[in-house]
Design a protein around this motif. Structure first.
Motif, PDB file in Angstrom:
ATOM      1  N   ALA A  46       0.825  -1.204   0.000  1.00 24.63           N
ATOM      2  CA  ALA A  46       0.000   0.000   0.000  1.00 24.63           C
ATOM      3  C   ALA A  46       0.863   1.259   0.000  1.00 24.63           C
ATOM      4  CB  ALA A  46      -0.928  -0.005   1.212  1.00 24.63           C
ATOM      5  N   ARG A  47       1.968   1.212   0.729  1.00 27.06           N
ATOM      6  CA  ARG A  47       2.846   2.382   0.793  1.00 27.06           C
ATOM      7  C   ARG A  47       3.704   2.511  -0.463  1.00 27.06           C
ATOM      8  NH1 ARG A  47       3.455   5.179   5.420  1.00 27.06           N
ATOM      9  NH2 ARG A  47       2.406   4.427   7.303  1.00 27.06           N
ATOM     10  N   TRP A  48       4.202   1.407  -0.955  1.00 29.38           N
ATOM     11  CA  TRP A  48       5.086   1.450  -2.114  1.00 29.38           C
ATOM     12  C   TRP A  48       4.331   1.700  -3.411  1.00 29.38           C
ATOM     13  CZ3 TRP A  48       7.996  -3.616  -0.433  1.00 29.38           C
ATOM     14  CH2 TRP A  48       8.885  -3.314   0.582  1.00 29.38           C
ATOM     15  N   MET A  49       3.072   1.237  -3.496  1.00 27.74           N
ATOM     16  CA  MET A  49       2.322   1.320  -4.743  1.00 27.74           C
ATOM     17  C   MET A  49       1.368   2.503  -4.783  1.00 27.74           C
ATOM     18  SD  MET A  49       1.389  -2.748  -5.266  1.00 27.74           S
ATOM     19  CE  MET A  49       0.920  -2.559  -6.984  1.00 27.74           C
ATOM     20  N   GLY A  50       0.883   2.942  -3.627  1.00 27.91           N
ATOM     21  CA  GLY A  50      -0.157   3.952  -3.591  1.00 27.91           C
ATOM     22  C   GLY A  50      -1.523   3.310  -3.780  1.00 27.91           C
ATOM     23  N   ALA A  51      -2.567   4.038  -3.418  1.00 25.10           N
ATOM     24  CA  ALA A  51      -3.914   3.471  -3.428  1.00 25.10           C
ATOM     25  C   ALA A  51      -4.344   3.046  -4.833  1.00 25.10           C
ATOM     26  CB  ALA A  51      -4.910   4.471  -2.847  1.00 25.10           C
ATOM     27  N   GLU A  52      -4.005   3.829  -5.861  1.00 22.59           N
ATOM     28  CA  GLU A  52      -4.443   3.518  -7.224  1.00 22.59           C
ATOM     29  C   GLU A  52      -3.805   2.232  -7.750  1.00 22.59           C
ATOM     30  OE1 GLU A  52      -6.444   3.831 -10.800  1.00 22.59           O
ATOM     31  OE2 GLU A  52      -6.745   5.024  -8.977  1.00 22.59           O
ATOM     32  N   ASN A  53      -2.467   2.160  -7.700  1.00 23.16           N
ATOM     33  CA  ASN A  53      -1.774   0.955  -8.180  1.00 23.16           C
ATOM     34  C   ASN A  53      -2.108  -0.267  -7.329  1.00 23.16           C
ATOM     35  OD1 ASN A  53      -0.506   2.154 -10.355  1.00 23.16           O
ATOM     36  ND2 ASN A  53       1.355   2.649  -9.224  1.00 23.16           N
ATOM     37  N   TYR A  54      -2.243  -0.056  -6.026  1.00 28.24           N
ATOM     38  CA  TYR A  54      -2.595  -1.172  -5.152  1.00 28.24           C
ATOM     39  C   TYR A  54      -3.989  -1.682  -5.489  1.00 28.24           C
ATOM     40  CZ  TYR A  54      -3.203  -3.933  -0.895  1.00 28.24           C
ATOM     41  OH  TYR A  54      -3.431  -4.953  -0.009  1.00 28.24           O
ATOM     42  N   GLY A  55      -4.883  -0.783  -5.856  1.00 26.02           N
ATOM     43  CA  GLY A  55      -6.219  -1.193  -6.271  1.00 26.02           C
ATOM     44  C   GLY A  55      -6.189  -2.060  -7.523  1.00 26.02           C
ATOM     45  N   VAL A  56      -5.308  -1.729  -8.474  1.00 22.86           N
ATOM     46  CA  VAL A  56      -5.154  -2.560  -9.669  1.00 22.86           C
ATOM     47  C   VAL A  56      -4.651  -3.947  -9.289  1.00 22.86           C
ATOM     48  CG1 VAL A  56      -3.910  -2.832 -11.856  1.00 22.86           C
ATOM     49  CG2 VAL A  56      -4.760  -0.576 -11.166  1.00 22.86           C
ATOM     50  N   TYR A  57      -3.683  -3.992  -8.392  1.00 17.00           N
ATOM     51  CA  TYR A  57      -3.119  -5.280  -7.956  1.00 17.00           C
ATOM     52  C   TYR A  57      -4.180  -6.153  -7.284  1.00 17.00           C
ATOM     53  CZ  TYR A  57      -0.627  -8.570  -4.970  1.00 17.00           C
ATOM     54  OH  TYR A  57      -0.219  -9.707  -4.324  1.00 17.00           O
ATOM     55  N   VAL A  58      -4.937  -5.601  -6.327  1.00 20.55           N
ATOM     56  CA  VAL A  58      -5.921  -6.419  -5.614  1.00 20.55           C
ATOM     57  C   VAL A  58      -7.071  -6.822  -6.533  1.00 20.55           C
ATOM     58  CG1 VAL A  58      -5.333  -5.406  -3.372  1.00 20.55           C
ATOM     59  CG2 VAL A  58      -7.203  -4.407  -4.715  1.00 20.55           C
ATOM     60  N   GLY A 189      15.492   1.938  -5.339  1.00 18.99           N
ATOM     61  CA  GLY A 189      15.445   3.172  -4.567  1.00 18.99           C
ATOM     62  C   GLY A 189      14.031   3.643  -4.322  1.00 18.99           C
ATOM     63  N   ASP A 190      13.744   4.881  -4.741  1.00 16.76           N
ATOM     64  CA  ASP A 190      12.433   5.491  -4.489  1.00 16.76           C
ATOM     65  C   ASP A 190      11.429   5.228  -5.606  1.00 16.76           C
ATOM     66  OD1 ASP A 190      13.390   6.541  -2.126  1.00 16.76           O
ATOM     67  OD2 ASP A 190      14.099   8.387  -3.086  1.00 16.76           O
ATOM     68  N   GLY A 191      11.724   4.300  -6.510  1.00 16.14           N
ATOM     69  CA  GLY A 191      10.817   4.013  -7.604  1.00 16.14           C
ATOM     70  C   GLY A 191       9.503   3.433  -7.105  1.00 16.14           C
ATOM     71  N   VAL A 192       8.397   3.810  -7.756  1.00 12.50           N
ATOM     72  CA  VAL A 192       7.086   3.314  -7.377  1.00 12.50           C
ATOM     73  C   VAL A 192       6.933   1.875  -7.861  1.00 12.50           C
ATOM     74  CG1 VAL A 192       4.599   3.637  -7.648  1.00 12.50           C
ATOM     75  CG2 VAL A 192       6.103   5.632  -7.443  1.00 12.50           C
ATOM     76  N   LEU A 193       6.454   1.001  -6.985  1.00 15.09           N
ATOM     77  CA  LEU A 193       6.248  -0.400  -7.334  1.00 15.09           C
ATOM     78  C   LEU A 193       5.018  -0.515  -8.235  1.00 15.09           C
ATOM     79  CD1 LEU A 193       7.066  -3.381  -6.860  1.00 15.09           C
ATOM     80  CD2 LEU A 193       5.491  -3.382  -4.914  1.00 15.09           C
ATOM     81  N   SER A 194       5.202  -1.036  -9.432  1.00 20.12           N
ATOM     82  CA  SER A 194       4.097  -1.149 -10.378  1.00 20.12           C
ATOM     83  C   SER A 194       3.322  -2.442 -10.140  1.00 20.12           C
ATOM     84  CB  SER A 194       4.637  -1.122 -11.814  1.00 20.12           C
ATOM     85  OG  SER A 194       5.390  -2.296 -12.072  1.00 20.12           O
ATOM     86  N   PRO A 195       2.066  -2.511 -10.578  1.00 14.07           N
ATOM     87  CA  PRO A 195       1.294  -3.755 -10.447  1.00 14.07           C
ATOM     88  C   PRO A 195       1.949  -4.923 -11.177  1.00 14.07           C
ATOM     89  CG  PRO A 195      -0.170  -1.911 -10.954  1.00 14.07           C
ATOM     90  CD  PRO A 195       1.237  -1.409 -11.095  1.00 14.07           C
ATOM     91  N   SER A 267     -14.079   3.391  -7.863  1.00 15.41           N
ATOM     92  CA  SER A 267     -12.728   3.567  -8.392  1.00 15.41           C
ATOM     93  C   SER A 267     -11.819   2.482  -7.841  1.00 15.41           C
ATOM     94  CB  SER A 267     -12.170   4.941  -7.989  1.00 15.41           C
ATOM     95  OG  SER A 267     -12.038   5.021  -6.581  1.00 15.41           O
ATOM     96  N   SER A 268     -10.657   2.322  -8.476  1.00 18.12           N
ATOM     97  CA  SER A 268      -9.656   1.387  -7.972  1.00 18.12           C
ATOM     98  C   SER A 268      -9.147   1.821  -6.609  1.00 18.12           C
ATOM     99  CB  SER A 268      -8.482   1.284  -8.962  1.00 18.12           C
ATOM    100  OG  SER A 268      -8.905   0.749 -10.194  1.00 18.12           O
ATOM    101  N   GLU A 269      -9.142   3.137  -6.348  1.00 21.63           N
ATOM    102  CA  GLU A 269      -8.694   3.614  -5.041  1.00 21.63           C
ATOM    103  C   GLU A 269      -9.626   3.123  -3.938  1.00 21.63           C
ATOM    104  OE1 GLU A 269      -8.071   7.823  -2.613  1.00 21.63           O
ATOM    105  OE2 GLU A 269      -7.957   7.796  -4.799  1.00 21.63           O
ATOM    106  N   SER A 270     -10.939   3.216  -4.147  1.00 20.17           N
ATOM    107  CA  SER A 270     -11.889   2.707  -3.160  1.00 20.17           C
ATOM    108  C   SER A 270     -11.714   1.212  -2.950  1.00 20.17           C
ATOM    109  CB  SER A 270     -13.328   3.002  -3.609  1.00 20.17           C
ATOM    110  OG  SER A 270     -13.608   4.382  -3.565  1.00 20.17           O
ATOM    111  N   GLY A 346      -1.263   4.512   6.114  1.00 15.52           N
ATOM    112  CA  GLY A 346      -1.139   5.853   5.578  1.00 15.52           C
ATOM    113  C   GLY A 346      -2.448   6.621   5.705  1.00 15.52           C
ATOM    114  N   ALA A 347      -2.358   7.933   5.610  1.00 13.91           N
ATOM    115  CA  ALA A 347      -3.522   8.800   5.833  1.00 13.91           C
ATOM    116  C   ALA A 347      -4.650   8.525   4.850  1.00 13.91           C
ATOM    117  CB  ALA A 347      -3.090  10.268   5.758  1.00 13.91           C
ATOM    118  N   THR A 348      -4.322   8.155   3.611  1.00 19.54           N
ATOM    119  CA  THR A 348      -5.347   7.908   2.597  1.00 19.54           C
ATOM    120  C   THR A 348      -6.293   6.791   3.007  1.00 19.54           C
ATOM    121  OG1 THR A 348      -3.756   8.581   0.908  1.00 19.54           O
ATOM    122  CG2 THR A 348      -5.729   7.404   0.148  1.00 19.54           C
TER     123      THR A 348
END
Length: 464
Positions: A46-58, A189-195, A267-270, A346-348
């Motif tokens: 959730a932290r590495w991917m963010g809500a949007e990418n994590y939503g795609v993964y789940v 490093g600080d790269g965002v983890l993709s689905p 949305s994928s975020e929800s 995270g706060a989101t």
């Protein structure tokens, strides 16, 4: 003679109690390890991917589960039940035939399912973003691995190696998956983890766990089973697999309907935020999962041998143990859910706190109703399980459609909770009607009065 029978009976009771305690403790250790690994993985993803990418993964993982369970054709539950029964009667040829034919059927069904699903994804490619298209296609590799892994796990559990049956999926897969995604993030490093990277890591981890589980099964097959000529009962097996298949499909659809409908209607975020809340709420009822894993083979064996008093005792103690653990965990989730969600994920993810509270309350009721589906499935009443769960899934879909549009994440949680309680109540009634047992933590009321009728029913069923 009487003394010899008494010692034999007491020895059997002690042996069963020791076996169940050992299995329960081992399952508890595995479940805790698995839940901690899954929770840590969910937090980091959730932290590495963010809500949007994590939503795609789940969403991709939900798709895999929806496809993998039907390809199992209900056979994992049937294998646990029949292997335990066949072993009581030393029917080694039937055991080998069931394992051989079952794995063959599941392999071909999973390959056909993957081909059809890939065709559907290709047809819908214009409506999917490139990351979703790649993620969904890549995730399909998990379908045969998951379906065949469930067959292997069921075989080990049916042979009374309950702990070994859980080890690959409970520890090896999540531990390796966490190591792979963690290593990728450290290297990049600080790269965002993709689905796509997350799903690729999941495929590798699942493949390794599958091979480890296959090796465990090969080493635990009894010698008489290894050398027996396969025998088949296709008509009997097919009569049971259809309702068991429908039960498995309904169960997984009920588990994933809320996530998929949130992704479609909002949305994928929800979907991602709700998935985190749902996984946290599952911690409340993890004790029931442990109980079910520990007693499944014993339910089949005790029912096959007509030992209904002991079966009732196991069912009651299991339900009470499950609710004793679930209740305090639910209080933590209800009163401190928002702090847990925001500080850990995270706060989101803070807006999933209400959903967490609703789902946690429903899981307490789920634990209190006991091992209702296993009591029906392991005693040949899978059709009753199917009917109860059809009631639940219809309610789940209708309520999700109504409530998500009004209350978003909280609406999905309320819909899932109502349907979960509803189908548990229906199954409790069916357990009492069919086999005369009280499945809930309250325990039996009129069980002793019905004992002779129950045992007569069991003996009649065993003869047929």
């Amino acid at each position: 003679m009487l003394t010899a029978h008494l010692h034999s009976f007491l020895g059997a009771r002690v042996s069963l109690r020791r076996q169940l305690m050992t299995t329960a403790v081992g399952s508890l250790a595995l479940a805790l390890s698995s839940k901690l690994l899954m929770l840590l993985t969910s937090v980091l993803l959730a932290r590495w991917m963010g809500a949007e990418n994590y939503g795609v993964y789940v969403t991709a993982m939900a798709l895999v589960l929806l496809l993998a369970v039907p390809t199992g054709l209900g056979l994992p539950v049937l294998i646990i039940r029949l292997l335990a029964s066949y072993r009581v009667h030393e029917q080694w040829g039937l055991m080998r035939g069931l394992l051989t034919r079952g794995n063959q059927v599941v392999l071909w069904a999973s390959l056909l399912t993957v081909a059809l699903a890939e065709g559907m994804i290709w047809l819908l490619s214009t409506n999917l973003s490139p990351d979703k298209l790649a993620s969904f296609s890549l995730a399909l590799i998990l379908v045969p691995l998951t379906a065949l892994g469930a067959m292997r796990s069921a075989a080990l559990r049916g042979l009374h190696h309950v702990i070994l049956g859980q080890l690959p999926e409970s520890v090896i897969m999540p531990g390796l998956f966490l190591g792979l995604v963690g290593g990728w993030c450290l290297v990049n490093g600080d790269g965002v983890l993709s689905p796509e990277v997350a799903i690729s890591s999941r495929v590798i981890a699942t493949g390794v766990a599958f091979l480890a589980g296959a090796l465990l099964l090969m080493r635990r097959i009894p010698a008489p089973l290894r050398h027996a000529a396969p025998q088949y009962e296709p008509r009997r097996w097919m009569q049971s697999t259809l309702p068991l298949l429908l039960v498995a499909c309904i169960n997984i659809v009920m588990m994933q309907t809320d996530v998929l409908m949130l992704a479609a209607l909002h949305s994928s975020e929800s979907a991602g935020i709700y998935q985190v809340a749902a996984r946290a709420a599952e911690l409340v009822a993890f004790s029931l999962v442990i109980v079910n894993m520990a007693i499944q083979p014993s339910i089949a064996r005790l029912f096959a041998s007509g030992e209904m008093i002991r079966l009732q005792r196991i069912a009651t103690l299991g339900a009470r143990a499950a609710v004793a653990v679930a209740f305090p965990l639910a209080l933590v989730m209800i009163f401190w859910g928002e702090s847990i969600m925001t500080s850990v994920f995270g706060a989101t993810f803070g807006r999933g706190a209400i959903a967490l509270a609703i789902l946690s309350g429903a899981q307490v009721i789920n634990a209190a109703t006991g091992s209702v589906s296993d009591l029906l499935n392991m005693t040949g009443h899978e059709r009753d399980t199917m009917i109860g769960m059809i009631v639940g899934i219809v309610a789940n879909v209708v309520l999700n459609f109504l409530f998500i549009s009004m209350w978003d994440i909280a609406g999905a949680a309320l819909a899932t909770s109502v349907s979960l309680v509803l189908w548990n109540v229906v199954l409790v009634i069916q357990v009492h009607r069919r086999i005369g047992l009280a499945a809930t933590a309250i325990g039996p009321f009129s069980f002793r009065k019905r004992k002779h009728n129950i045992e007569s029913c069991v003996q009649s069923k065993c003869r047929t």
